[in-house]
Design a protein around this motif. Structure first.
Motif, short mmCIF file in Angstrom:
data_model
loop_
_atom_site.label_atom_id
_atom_site.label_comp_id
_atom_site.label_asym_id
_atom_site.label_seq_id
_atom_site.Cartn_x
_atom_site.Cartn_y
_atom_site.Cartn_z
N LEU A 187 0.82 -1.21 0.00
CA LEU A 187 0.00 0.00 0.00
C LEU A 187 0.86 1.26 0.00
CD1 LEU A 187 -2.87 -0.99 2.44
CD2 LEU A 187 -2.96 -0.83 -0.05
N GLY A 188 1.96 1.23 0.73
CA GLY A 188 2.89 2.35 0.74
C GLY A 188 3.49 2.59 -0.63
N LEU A 189 3.83 1.51 -1.33
CA LEU A 189 4.38 1.63 -2.68
C LEU A 189 3.35 2.20 -3.64
CD1 LEU A 189 6.73 1.09 -4.60
CD2 LEU A 189 5.80 -1.21 -4.95
N VAL A 190 2.11 1.74 -3.55
CA VAL A 190 1.04 2.27 -4.40
C VAL A 190 0.84 3.76 -4.11
CG1 VAL A 190 -1.45 2.17 -4.85
CG2 VAL A 190 -0.11 0.06 -4.71
N TRP A 191 0.84 4.12 -2.83
CA TRP A 191 0.66 5.52 -2.44
C TRP A 191 1.80 6.38 -2.99
CZ3 TRP A 191 -3.28 8.18 -1.10
CH2 TRP A 191 -3.10 9.46 -0.62
N LEU A 192 3.03 5.89 -2.91
CA LEU A 192 4.18 6.61 -3.43
C LEU A 192 4.06 6.81 -4.94
CD1 LEU A 192 7.00 7.81 -2.92
CD2 LEU A 192 7.92 5.52 -3.31
N ILE A 193 3.62 5.80 -5.65
CA ILE A 193 3.44 5.91 -7.10
C ILE A 193 2.39 6.96 -7.42
CG2 ILE A 193 2.59 4.68 -9.13
CD1 ILE A 193 4.01 2.18 -7.95
N ILE A 194 1.29 7.00 -6.67
CA ILE A 194 0.24 7.98 -6.90
C ILE A 194 0.75 9.40 -6.65
CG2 ILE A 194 -1.99 8.84 -6.04
CD1 ILE A 194 -2.75 5.88 -5.57
N PHE A 252 2.18 17.56 2.71
CA PHE A 252 0.91 16.99 3.17
C PHE A 252 0.43 15.97 2.15
CE2 PHE A 252 0.98 21.53 4.39
CZ PHE A 252 1.04 21.38 5.76
N PRO A 253 1.01 14.78 2.11
CA PRO A 253 0.71 13.83 1.03
C PRO A 253 -0.78 13.47 0.91
CG PRO A 253 2.52 13.01 2.37
CD PRO A 253 2.00 14.25 3.03
N LEU A 254 -1.44 13.14 1.99
CA LEU A 254 -2.84 12.72 1.90
C LEU A 254 -3.75 13.90 1.59
CD1 LEU A 254 -5.02 10.59 2.16
CD2 LEU A 254 -5.07 11.04 4.61
N VAL A 255 -3.70 14.92 2.40
CA VAL A 255 -4.55 16.09 2.21
C VAL A 255 -4.19 16.79 0.89
CG1 VAL A 255 -5.21 18.33 3.16
CG2 VAL A 255 -4.89 16.38 4.68
N TRP A 270 -5.46 18.46 -4.44
CA TRP A 270 -5.00 18.56 -5.82
C TRP A 270 -6.01 17.93 -6.78
CZ3 TRP A 270 -3.45 14.65 -9.30
CH2 TRP A 270 -2.93 15.13 -10.50
N PHE A 271 -6.58 16.77 -6.41
CA PHE A 271 -7.59 16.15 -7.26
C PHE A 271 -8.80 17.06 -7.42
CE2 PHE A 271 -5.89 11.71 -6.43
CZ PHE A 271 -5.57 11.48 -7.76
N LEU A 272 -9.17 17.78 -6.37
CA LEU A 272 -10.35 18.63 -6.42
C LEU A 272 -10.10 19.99 -7.09
CD1 LEU A 272 -11.79 17.94 -2.86
CD2 LEU A 272 -12.58 17.00 -5.03
N PHE A 273 -8.97 20.62 -6.76
CA PHE A 273 -8.75 22.01 -7.19
C PHE A 273 -7.50 22.22 -8.02
CE2 PHE A 273 -10.88 22.16 -3.00
CZ PHE A 273 -12.08 22.69 -3.41
N GLY A 274 -6.74 21.19 -8.27
CA GLY A 274 -5.45 21.33 -8.96
C GLY A 274 -5.60 21.73 -10.42
N PRO A 275 -4.46 22.01 -11.06
CA PRO A 275 -4.48 22.39 -12.46
C PRO A 275 -5.03 21.26 -13.33
CG PRO A 275 -2.22 22.16 -11.66
CD PRO A 275 -3.13 21.99 -10.50
N LYS A 276 -5.89 21.61 -14.22
CA LYS A 276 -6.50 20.63 -15.11
C LYS A 276 -5.78 20.64 -16.46
CE LYS A 276 -9.82 20.00 -12.11
NZ LYS A 276 -9.24 19.70 -10.87
#
Length: 59
Positions: free
Chosen positions: A9-16, A44-47, A52-58
Motif C-alpha cells: 500500500l505504501g508503494l502504491v501511495w508513493l506511485i500515486i 501533506f501527502p494525503l490532504v 490537488w484532485f479537487l482544485f489542482g491544475p486541469k
C-alpha cells in the motif's frame, strides 16, 4: 502478512504521489503555482493529494 500489505500500500501511495507531481510539473500552470502544488503534495501527502484532485491544475 501485515508488513507485506502495508509495504504494498505504501508503494502504491508513493506511485500515486509521484504521478501527481509529474502531472503538476507538466501542467500549463504558472511556475509559482507548480512549485506551491509540489510543496503541498510533498509536505501533506494525503490532504495535498485530495485537494490537488479537487482544485489542482486541469489538463
Amino acid at each position: 502478512m501485515g508488513i507485506e500489505v502495508t509495504g504494498l500500500l505504501g508503494l502504491v501511495w508513493l506511485i500515486i504521489v509521484i504521478w501527481a507531481i509529474v502531472k503538476v510539473a507538466k501542467s500549463a500552470a504558472s511556475g509559482l503555482a507548480k512549485v506551491i502544488w509540489i510543496i503541498v503534495l510533498l509536505v501533506f501527502p494525503l490532504v495535498g493529494l485530495i485537494v490537488w484532485f479537487l482544485f489542482g491544475p486541469k489538463g
